[in-house]
Motif scaffolding. Structure first.
Motif, PDB file in Angstrom:
ATOM      1  N   CYS A  65       1.096  -1.418   0.431  1.00 13.77           N
ATOM      2  CA  CYS A  65       0.074   0.125  -0.053  1.00 13.77           C
ATOM      3  C   CYS A  65       0.646   1.464   0.252  1.00 13.77           C
ATOM      4  O   CYS A  65       1.975   1.599   0.681  1.00 13.77           O
ATOM      5  CB  CYS A  65      -0.697  -0.017   1.212  1.00 13.77           C
ATOM      6  N   CYS A 119       0.988   3.558   3.640  1.00 11.22           N
ATOM      7  CA  CYS A 119       1.590   3.026   4.825  1.00 11.22           C
ATOM      8  C   CYS A 119       3.261   2.186   3.976  1.00 11.22           C
ATOM      9  O   CYS A 119       3.833   1.850   5.080  1.00 11.22           O
ATOM     10  CB  CYS A 119       0.428   2.446   5.478  1.00 11.22           C
ATOM     11  N   CYS A 176      -4.268   2.276   8.654  1.00 15.09           N
ATOM     12  CA  CYS A 176      -3.683   2.700   7.711  1.00 15.09           C
ATOM     13  C   CYS A 176      -5.397   2.779   7.048  1.00 15.09           C
ATOM     14  O   CYS A 176      -5.750   1.244   7.061  1.00 15.09           O
ATOM     15  CB  CYS A 176      -2.907   2.108   6.180  1.00 15.09           C
ATOM     16  N   GLU A 195      -6.150   3.185   3.983  1.00 15.16           N
ATOM     17  CA  GLU A 195      -6.428   3.226   2.531  1.00 15.16           C
ATOM     18  C   GLU A 195      -6.110   1.704   2.295  1.00 15.16           C
ATOM     19  O   GLU A 195      -7.204   1.268   1.924  1.00 15.16           O
ATOM     20  CB  GLU A 195      -5.071   3.386   2.106  1.00 15.16           C
ATOM     21  N   CYS A 196      -5.573   1.125   3.319  1.00 12.61           N
ATOM     22  CA  CYS A 196      -5.524  -0.395   2.931  1.00 12.61           C
ATOM     23  C   CYS A 196      -6.714  -1.005   4.265  1.00 12.61           C
ATOM     24  O   CYS A 196      -6.147  -3.148   4.396  1.00 12.61           O
ATOM     25  CB  CYS A 196      -4.496  -1.595   2.790  1.00 12.61           C
TER      26      CYS A 196
HETATM   27 ZN   LIG Z   1      -1.777   1.094   3.630  1.00 14.28          ZN
END
Ligand SMILES: [Zn+2]
Length: 235
Positions: A150, A153, A168, A170-171
């Motif tokens: 990702c 991070c 994180c 995002e993931c």
């Molecule tokens: Zn991430």
């Protein structure tokens, strides 16, 4: 990147000769690492640790490939049976409807319900194609060891929010992101259109990837515990 992946990479035959070379004592010796790997339960997770992080890219060990094949075949068989049973149940209910001059509302509803069940079971039954099945097993292995970190991070699973370390966003704390449909199609030798039109291939890929990731992670944590990593945090 979890510690176990970095540590297991030190057992790669090309890396072993350099262990301990240079200044300072290594964090763990090859004996420590081999001993900890030996403590990991036998099975899919341990086979994945060895194939992904010790052997590395380009290796598809027969034992692991057979374990993945057996898992798929067991699940595939039960899905195929469910598909056949659903189709037969629908057929029987439709025969009843065809036989009766004045079927009841409930009998008609029963056929509608069984039709939906049969459509669902058909979508869950993975297709035939020996080459694609083999290629999916290889691609799943490649996707796990490719890591696809990702970017938010950098694979660390958490990010800083001021002074706080948070999961994180995002993931969702996984440290990696899924490969695109186009990339997966390329890896298994099908066009992106063929993959999109045959949802069952995507389903098979994601089913196998999910189980492998879970087993690999669990085995990696066992390996770390055997080395005493994380025990201080748990205490
Ligand atoms: Zn991430």
């Amino acid at each position: 990147m979890p510690d176990y992946r970095r540590l297991l990479a030190k057992l790669n035959p090309r890396a072993v000769n350099f262990l301990g070379a240079g200044g300072g004592a290594p964090e763990h010796t090859t004996d420590d690492l081999n001993g900890a790997l030996g403590m990991v339960s036998d099975g899919l997770g341990r086979q994945l640790l060895e194939a992904c992080w010790v052997l590395g890219p380009g290796h598809y060990p027969t034992l692991l490939m057979d374990t993945m094949k057996d898992m798929v075949h067991k699940e595939w068989t039960s899905r195929r049976i469910a598909d056949e049973v659903a189709r037969l149940s629908l057929h029987i209910a439709e025969e009843d409807l065809a036989f009766r001059r004045n079927p009841t509302h409930d009998q008609k509803m029963q056929v509608t319900r069984l039709k939906l069940e049969a459509e669902g079971a058909k979508l869950r039954a993975w297709p035939y194609n020996p080459e694609v099945h083999v290629q999916i097993r290889r691609a799943v292995l490649d996707e796990i060891r490719g890591q696809n970190h990702c970017e938010t991070c950098q694979g660390r699973e958490s990010v800083w929010d001021g002074d706080l370390s948070v999961t994180c966003p995002e993931c969702n704390g996984r440290g990696f992101v899924a490969l695109s449909g186009r990339k997966r199609a390329e890896m298994i030798g099908l066009s992106e259109g063929a993959i999109r039109n045959t949802h069952q291939w995507v389903d098979l890929y994601e089913w196998l990837l999910g189980r492998c990731r879970q087993a690999e992670r669990y085995a990696g944590e066992q390996f770390e515990r055997s080395l005493g990593i994380g025990l201080d945090k748990a205490a």
